[in-house]
Design an enzyme around this catalytic site. Structure first.
Site, short mmCIF file in Angstrom:
data_model
loop_
_atom_site.label_atom_id
_atom_site.label_comp_id
_atom_site.label_asym_id
_atom_site.label_seq_id
_atom_site.Cartn_x
_atom_site.Cartn_y
_atom_site.Cartn_z
N HIS A 76 -107.75 -44.33 68.95
CA HIS A 76 -107.44 -44.52 70.36
C HIS A 76 -107.13 -45.99 70.65
O HIS A 76 -107.70 -46.89 70.03
CB HIS A 76 -108.55 -43.99 71.27
CG HIS A 76 -109.88 -44.66 71.11
ND1 HIS A 76 -110.25 -45.79 71.80
CD2 HIS A 76 -110.96 -44.33 70.34
CE1 HIS A 76 -111.48 -46.13 71.47
NE2 HIS A 76 -111.95 -45.27 70.58
N ASP A 78 -107.42 -47.57 73.72
CA ASP A 78 -108.18 -48.23 74.78
C ASP A 78 -109.48 -48.78 74.24
O ASP A 78 -110.02 -48.32 73.23
CB ASP A 78 -108.46 -47.26 75.93
CG ASP A 78 -109.33 -46.09 75.53
OD1 ASP A 78 -109.01 -45.42 74.53
OD2 ASP A 78 -110.37 -45.85 76.20
N ASP A 115 -113.51 -51.14 68.13
CA ASP A 115 -113.52 -49.73 68.51
C ASP A 115 -112.51 -49.57 69.63
O ASP A 115 -112.80 -49.88 70.79
CB ASP A 115 -114.94 -49.35 68.98
CG ASP A 115 -115.03 -47.96 69.56
OD1 ASP A 115 -114.14 -47.14 69.29
OD2 ASP A 115 -115.99 -47.71 70.32
N GLU A 145 -110.06 -42.81 75.67
CA GLU A 145 -111.14 -42.14 74.93
C GLU A 145 -112.49 -42.58 75.46
O GLU A 145 -113.42 -41.77 75.56
CB GLU A 145 -111.02 -42.47 73.44
CG GLU A 145 -111.98 -41.71 72.54
CD GLU A 145 -113.30 -42.44 72.30
OE1 GLU A 145 -114.22 -41.84 71.69
OE2 GLU A 145 -113.43 -43.61 72.75
N GLU A 146 -112.60 -43.84 75.80
CA GLU A 146 -113.89 -44.40 76.18
C GLU A 146 -114.40 -43.90 77.53
O GLU A 146 -115.59 -44.01 77.83
CB GLU A 146 -113.81 -45.94 76.19
CG GLU A 146 -113.45 -46.57 74.86
CD GLU A 146 -114.53 -46.44 73.80
OE1 GLU A 146 -115.54 -45.79 74.07
OE2 GLU A 146 -114.34 -47.00 72.70
N ASP A 169 -112.23 -43.58 63.79
CA ASP A 169 -113.01 -44.08 64.92
C ASP A 169 -114.51 -44.10 64.62
O ASP A 169 -115.33 -43.93 65.52
CB ASP A 169 -112.74 -43.21 66.15
CG ASP A 169 -113.28 -43.82 67.43
OD1 ASP A 169 -113.58 -45.02 67.43
OD2 ASP A 169 -113.42 -43.09 68.42
N HIS A 452 -118.98 -52.11 72.29
CA HIS A 452 -119.07 -51.97 73.75
C HIS A 452 -119.91 -53.08 74.37
O HIS A 452 -120.44 -52.91 75.47
CB HIS A 452 -119.65 -50.60 74.16
CG HIS A 452 -118.84 -49.43 73.72
ND1 HIS A 452 -119.17 -48.13 74.04
CD2 HIS A 452 -117.71 -49.35 72.98
CE1 HIS A 452 -118.28 -47.31 73.52
NE2 HIS A 452 -117.39 -48.03 72.86
#
Length: 478
Positions: A76, A78, A115, A145-146, A169, A452
């Site tokens: 992904h 994003d 990520d 995705e997040e 991922d 994150h």
């Protein structure tokens, strides 16, 4: 001079650095999606870009692989945008400031987006290479995705011929993910009534927490500042009359919140300060190992219309009684969280307070159970629960030729067998398995830590070894 230009493999880190120069937080993916399309056009590759900004790029098989089954490479585009308190970067318009520390790459003052930027970079390196042997490659790069896997939910997979997929991922080298939890975003919404109250205005801040990924790190004993603020406010209410103006913390549902701020009016300011000091000591003792930097501070606030007593009591009930954290551990797989939820975002508007949870479970009935618990509490308080972005889990397959091939190549390259496991974090494989009948799928990736968060790190050597694994697996897909 590019920061990563001397790293190997050059193509992978080159594309990764280019991507990091383009803002690509969830919901802000148009620019990076167009960049991917330009990449495909420059190489005369077949591509598809949808209205969501998902991109599919297809490269035909190299000589000798024309009759081989196609392979899907998936990641992904994003990223979760987090930054340190003193960072002034606007991540909606500014690129990242990359730096190297030993064997790791990080972004100064912000999250890195390894990520899942490293997956995109590896897909591009395969598509760009002229010296790699491989079957038809179908690179699928999704958006958002997040925030709920919305790209995977909406993507049209009809251009895809592959029935085997390598999702890139994962964040642990040598760990092959073959099953994951399903989930949703459950937003608990409480209507607010405000009334005049004569009291001292205070700002209470609870911060210094580690934060982290609400799937992979939900069982590490880290504090959630939204939940802990509920305890602080309840402690204040026991010592003096209290009216809430607002309470807010977190920006992402799937991030364990590290900072929460409450604005309030109190009848006795000194009593409120004493309550905060006492609760700070209690919490620091409880979290002495996992949250050494936890702190609670009190400052003078600005007076504003506050919630009435009944509404303030309801908010305190929400923050103290709604479930949070690990709910059930798996009885089948030791150490695996089966069901959890995370109060990731707490926000207050004039007429509503919203507590947004990321709910996860590998058992559909338990996912429903958690939502029911939230609804039962909110029904009693006169609120509601809106469920968004519900996605299925990814079931384990007893027979998987792709998994067998990956294990074989990994064992040869590393001299040891990989770990094959199920995870509590969500990945898009479940979505694609639901869209593509008979899909054989495995998720792999290089080592990362503290994803994150502004402490995120991507390991250089691990990325190189993961690339070498990918290249050899593709070469053996005849």
């Amino acid at each position: 001079m590019a920061v990563l230009e001397n790293l190997e493999p050059k193509s992978v880190f080159g594309f990764f650095e280019q991507m990091c120069a383009i803002p690509h937080g969830s919901g802000n993916t148009k620019a990076v999606s167009d960049w991917l399309v330009s990449f495909a056009k420059e190489r005369n590759l077949e591509y598809y870009q949808d209205e969501l900004n998902n991109v599919i790029i297809i490269k035909e098989a190299t000589p000798g692989y024309e009759n081989a089954e196609p392979v899907i490479l998936q990641g992904h585009m994003d990223m979760v945008c987090e930054k340190a308190p003193d960072c002034r970067k606007d991540m909606a318009v500014d690129g990242l400031d990359l730096a190297i520390d030993g064997d790791t790459i990080y972004a100064k003052g912000t999250s890195l987006g390894g990520d899942d930027g490293i997956a995109v970079a590896m897909c591009m390196a395969v598509l760009d290479a002229k010296d790699l042997a491989h079957p038809r490659v179908e690179a699928v790069i999704t958006v958002d995705e997040e925030t709920g896997m919305f790209g995977a939910v909406g993507i049209d997979v009809s251009p895809l011929k592959g029935r085997r997929m390598l999702n890139l991922d994962s964040e642990d080298e040598g760990v092959f993910t073959v099953s994951c939890a399903g989930g949703n975003i459950s937003r608990c919404i409480l209507p607010l009534t405000r009334a005049e109250f004569a009291g001292e205005a205070l700002t209470v801040t609870l911060d210094g927490l580690m934060g982290g990924h609400s799937g992979q790190e939900i069982n590490k004993g880290r504090g959630n500042s939204n939940v802990l603020m509920g305890r602080v406010l309840n402690a204040i209410s026991k010592k003096t009359e209290l009216r809430l103006i607002s309470v807010a913390g977190g920006q992402k549902d799937n991030v364990i919140t590290g900072k929460t701020v409450a604005e309030l009016l109190v009848a006795d300011g000194q009593a409120a300060r004493t309550a905060c000091e006492e609760m700070a000591a209690v919490l620091k003792n409880e979290y002495v190992v996992t949250e050494p930097n936890l702190k609670v501070t009190v400052a003078a606030g600005k007076s504003a219309p506050a919630m009435d007593k009944a509404t303030t009591d309801k908010v305190l009930c929400m923050l103290n009684c709604l479930p949070n954290g690990v709910q059930v551990m798996s009885a089948d797989i030791a150490g695996l969280v089966q069901t959890s939820l995370n109060l990731g975002v707490l926000s207050t508007e004039e007429k509503e307070l919203t507590a947004s949870f990321c709910v996860r479970s590998s058992v559909e009935s338990q996912k429903a159970m958690v939502v029911d618990r939230l609804k039962l509490v909110m029904d009693q308080l006169g609120g509601r629960v809106d469920v968004l972005g519900d996605y299925p889990g990814w079931a384990y397959q007893q027979e998987s030729p792709l998994r067998d091939l990956l294990v074989e190549v990994f064992t040869e390259q590393y001299g040891r067998a990989p770990e094959v496991l199920a995870i509590h974090a969500g990945v898009e494989c479940g979505m694609f398995a639901g869209k593509i009948p008979g899909l054989d799928c495995v998720s792999i990736g290089p080592d990362m830590k503290d994803i994150h968060s502004c402490n995120e790190r991507l390991f250089i050597g691990s990325s190189r070894r993961t690339w070498e694994l990918l290249v050899e697996v593709l070469a053996r897909m005849k």
